[in-house]
Design a protein around this motif. Structure first.
Motif, mmCIF file in Angstrom:
data_model
loop_
_atom_site.group_PDB
_atom_site.id
_atom_site.type_symbol
_atom_site.label_atom_id
_atom_site.label_comp_id
_atom_site.label_asym_id
_atom_site.label_seq_id
_atom_site.Cartn_x
_atom_site.Cartn_y
_atom_site.Cartn_z
ATOM 1 N N LEU A 118 42.429 43.047 49.414
ATOM 2 C CA LEU A 118 41.003 42.748 49.601
ATOM 3 C C LEU A 118 40.199 43.122 48.350
ATOM 4 C CD1 LEU A 118 40.512 43.860 53.312
ATOM 5 C CD2 LEU A 118 40.316 41.541 52.400
ATOM 6 N N LEU A 119 40.622 44.220 47.735
ATOM 7 C CA LEU A 119 39.947 44.646 46.502
ATOM 8 C C LEU A 119 40.111 43.575 45.429
ATOM 9 C CD1 LEU A 119 38.482 47.073 45.199
ATOM 10 C CD2 LEU A 119 40.689 47.836 44.366
ATOM 11 N N ASN A 120 41.337 43.080 45.270
ATOM 12 C CA ASN A 120 41.567 42.048 44.257
ATOM 13 C C ASN A 120 40.866 40.737 44.611
ATOM 14 O OD1 ASN A 120 43.016 43.819 42.775
ATOM 15 N ND2 ASN A 120 44.842 42.545 42.578
ATOM 16 N N ALA A 122 37.989 40.550 45.885
ATOM 17 C CA ALA A 122 36.613 40.732 45.416
ATOM 18 C C ALA A 122 36.550 40.696 43.893
ATOM 19 C CB ALA A 122 36.068 42.058 45.938
ATOM 20 N N ILE A 123 37.498 41.366 43.242
ATOM 21 C CA ILE A 123 37.456 41.448 41.774
ATOM 22 C C ILE A 123 37.685 40.068 41.150
ATOM 23 C CG2 ILE A 123 38.692 42.346 39.751
ATOM 24 C CD1 ILE A 123 39.105 44.955 41.359
ATOM 25 N N TYR A 124 38.615 39.312 41.708
ATOM 26 C CA TYR A 124 38.917 37.980 41.153
ATOM 27 C C TYR A 124 38.034 36.898 41.770
ATOM 28 C CZ TYR A 124 43.004 39.905 38.782
ATOM 29 O OH TYR A 124 43.831 40.634 37.953
ATOM 30 N N MET B 1 34.028 40.421 32.819
ATOM 31 C CA MET B 1 33.342 40.082 34.078
ATOM 32 C C MET B 1 31.843 40.269 33.875
ATOM 33 S SD MET B 1 33.855 41.842 37.805
ATOM 34 C CE MET B 1 34.439 40.768 39.068
ATOM 35 N N ALA B 9 31.442 42.208 43.421
ATOM 36 C CA ALA B 9 32.672 42.934 43.777
ATOM 37 C C ALA B 9 32.380 44.370 44.208
ATOM 38 C CB ALA B 9 33.629 42.934 42.581
ATOM 39 N N THR B 16 36.679 50.302 49.404
ATOM 40 C CA THR B 16 38.024 50.809 49.115
ATOM 41 C C THR B 16 37.953 52.268 48.667
ATOM 42 O OG1 THR B 16 38.530 48.602 48.335
ATOM 43 C CG2 THR B 16 40.154 50.277 47.861
ATOM 44 N N PRO B 100 39.922 41.598 35.686
ATOM 45 C CA PRO B 100 38.676 41.175 35.039
ATOM 46 C C PRO B 100 37.477 41.996 35.539
ATOM 47 C CG PRO B 100 39.279 39.597 36.723
ATOM 48 C CD PRO B 100 40.373 40.629 36.694
#
Lengths: 328, 266
Positions: A118-120, A122-124, B1, B9, B16, B100
């Motif tokens: 889920l973190l990735n 959001a990041i991607y 980014m 994000a 998290t 990123p």
């Protein structure tokens, strides 16, 4: 997709002898030494290719992968990956690549892999439908069902590696740098990872550059190999051709219905191993046909197989010869 | 980014980070209890003030000061310097650099995400304690409003200074001893051990313009109502100038330092 021109990467390392005296001496004088990890390497890899990067420990494979993925700045030379200069680490570049290191992890240790997923996402900035579709695909291909909700620390090494691969591919990168992705895994899991990498490459047309000490990985996945030693590229071509050049001889495997004398076997070729029920001979290419005919005519053979020498042996011999002879 | 993408994000990063803070709850509680220096100082100064006020501080005054200090410390604490130093030494920073998203943004979310958990434990306890010394707290609601940006500024300044020193691990073998030195000076000049207005005039003049004050003493001063509105605003501006400077310095050191990153291991 990947273009490398005269890449060099050097480090400075401090040298110090063990012991108290050396420790005190190093307070005022620390001799340092330049280590050329990669020394003038050039190659190109096309889109969708699967290329194996081979070499002994410290040859410069991982350093090259780290330069290609933008983690390290080259000392000199030109590098381009997906039309980007890796060390600029532009977001667009980072979205197109992934680097999986068998001995490093991006999964959050105390949380289930699904949290890192889920973190990735959001990041991607992966749109929800595509994320769901990719997770479903990866779950299917890698057999992740039941793993994603357990804390990472409670997963076995193989399970963790599968989740590492999944999280590294969640954003569907076009270039995969895989550094020892099967290290420490059992044979079944190695085969599963290899199958997955091949399936991903075929499904998405992704470019794969892989290092591995397991020659089976390379043989199964990479039609082309680059061999690097002491920072120099000493071979670039097909794996079959490499084997032919380094070890033109063949292995003849004989299954025997009764024991035979070693002197009878040595007339056919040099003996690699010999038991009552089986013998392995090393025979040069030019003598192969005659040796096979004589074996069938003169020995109690129930089965005969001709194969290339094991890749591990080929590589060992290649590196023992050194750069001077190389694979030329 | 881009900053916009990072902002999109950020909620996921915070979520998290909060989940990780909950996973490390035992360690977290131990850290909470180890942050007890203000209580020790309170016991000492309260004993000294039994025979009469010390400067402007009565026993209750010291109670209000050190309990406010404890609260600010708990809410603005960060640990990025340890994490960053370790990840640089062991090469684990590599995994963050592959994404990123600027690693410092990710670290900030992880550190900030622990604040609510600290709040859950710290605020009720300290609120009760502060209630007993309520007569010593400021009464101007505007100063209490300014406390929010002042706390955020204190957290950011703490985080950025730690990030700056942690980033120096890209140049040095280890930056933690440098941080220990900073911590030692900061304990004195931030008002953590002794209220700044108890120092001699010459030391006070220096302490009031250095960045250490804005890490801790300034929010405490707002809670205790030690400033008029105009002065409080000016100080808030000063604090955020230091934040801007720390951001700039960290960014410069980070960019230059990354060229030296060796990404050990793997």
């Amino acid at each position: 997709m990947i273009a490398v021109e005269r890449l060099r990467k050097s480090y400075f390392v401090h040298r110090r002898n063990p012991g108290l005296r050396a420790a005190l001496k190093s307070l005022v004088h620390r001799p340092r030494e330049e280590v050329k990890a990669v020394d003038g390497v050039s190659f190109r890899v096309g889109a969708g290719e699967r290329v194996g990067f081979l070499g002994p420990n410290g040859a410069g494979k991982t350093t090259t992968l780290k330069v290609l993925s933008g983690l390290l700045h080259p000392t000199s030379g030109q590098v381009s990956v997906a039309r980007h200069t890796p060390q600029d680490r532009s977001p667009d570049f980072l979205r197109q690549i992934t680097l999986v290191m068998g001995q490093k992890q991006q999964l959050l240790w105390d949380l289930p892999p699904s949290e890192t997923f889920l973190l990735n996402r959001a990041i991607y900035d992966i749109p929800r439908p595509r994320y769901d579709e990719t997770v479903a695909e990866l779950t299917e291909l890698l057999g992740l069902r039941g793993l994603l909700d357990k804390p990472t620390r409670q997963l076995s090494l193989g399970e963790r590696m599968k989740c590492e691969l999944a999280v590294a591919l969640l954003h569907r990168p076009q270039v995969l740098f895989l550094d020892e992705p099967t290290i420490g895994l059992d044979v079944t899991m190695q085969a599963a990872v290899r199958g997955f990498v091949r399936a991903y490459n075929e499904r998405f047309g992704a470019t794969v550059l892989l290092t591995s000490h397991y020659m089976d990985d390379v043989a199964a996945l990479c039609p082309r190999v680059l061999v690097i030693d002491h920072g120099h590229l000493i071979y670039d071509g097909s794996l079959d051709e490499l084997v032919r050049r380094v070890r033109p001889d063949k292995r003849v495997l004989l299954k025997l219905s009764r024991p035979v004398e070693a002197r009878d076997l040595s007339k056919l070729g040099s003996i690699v191993s010999h038991t009552d029920a089986q013998a392995v001979l090393q025979v040069s290419q030019s003598e192969l046909q005659g040796a096979v005919q004589r074996a069938l005519a003169q020995l109690p053979v129930v089965d005969l197989t001709v194969e290339d020498p094991p890749l591990e042996e080929v590589m060992r011999e290649l590196f023992e010869r050194g750069v001077s002879e190389g694979a030329a | 980014m881009s900053l916009r993408a990072a902002a999109r994000a950020y909620p996921a990063l915070l979520r998290t980070g909060f989940a990780a803070a909950v996973a490390y709850r035992a360690e977290f509680v131990i850290w909470m209890f180890s942050t007890n220096m203000p209580l020790i100082m309170l016991a000492l100064w309260a004993a000294v003030a039994r025979s009469g006020p010390v400067g402007a501080y009565t026993q209750r005054g010291f109670a209000a000061y050190y309990l406010s200090t404890l609260l600010v410390r708990l809410l603005t604490g960060s640990w990025v310097v340890w994490e960053l130093t370790m990840e640089i030494r062991q090469g684990d920073l590599a995994m963050r650099l592959l994404r990123p998203l600027h690693p410092l943004i990710a670290y900030s979310a992880e550190n900030l995400a622990a604040v609510p958990l600290r709040g859950i434990v710290a605020i009720p306890v300290v609120s009760i304690l502060l209630w007993t010394a309520r007569g010593q707290l400021g009464h101007d609601p505007i100063l209490w409003l300014l406390l929010m940006p002042a706390l955020l500024g204190a957290w950011l300044l703490t985080f950025l200074v730690m990030a700056l020193i942690g980033t120096l691990a890209l140049y040095l073998e280890s930056a933690t001893s440098l941080f220990e030195a900073w911590l030692g000076i900061s304990a004195v000049l931030s008002g953590y051990l002794v209220p700044l207005d108890l120092f001699p005039q010459a030391v006070q003049r220096i302490a009031l313009v250095l960045p250490f004050r804005f890490l801790l003493s300034f929010p405490v001063e707002l809670m205790l109502g030690k400033h008029g509105r105009g002065e409080a605003l000016a100080l808030l501006g000063g604090q955020w100038l230091y934040v801007a400077f720390a951001l700039l310095a960290t960014n410069l050191v980070w960019r230059a330092g990354l060229r030296r990153f060796s990404a050990y291991g793997g």
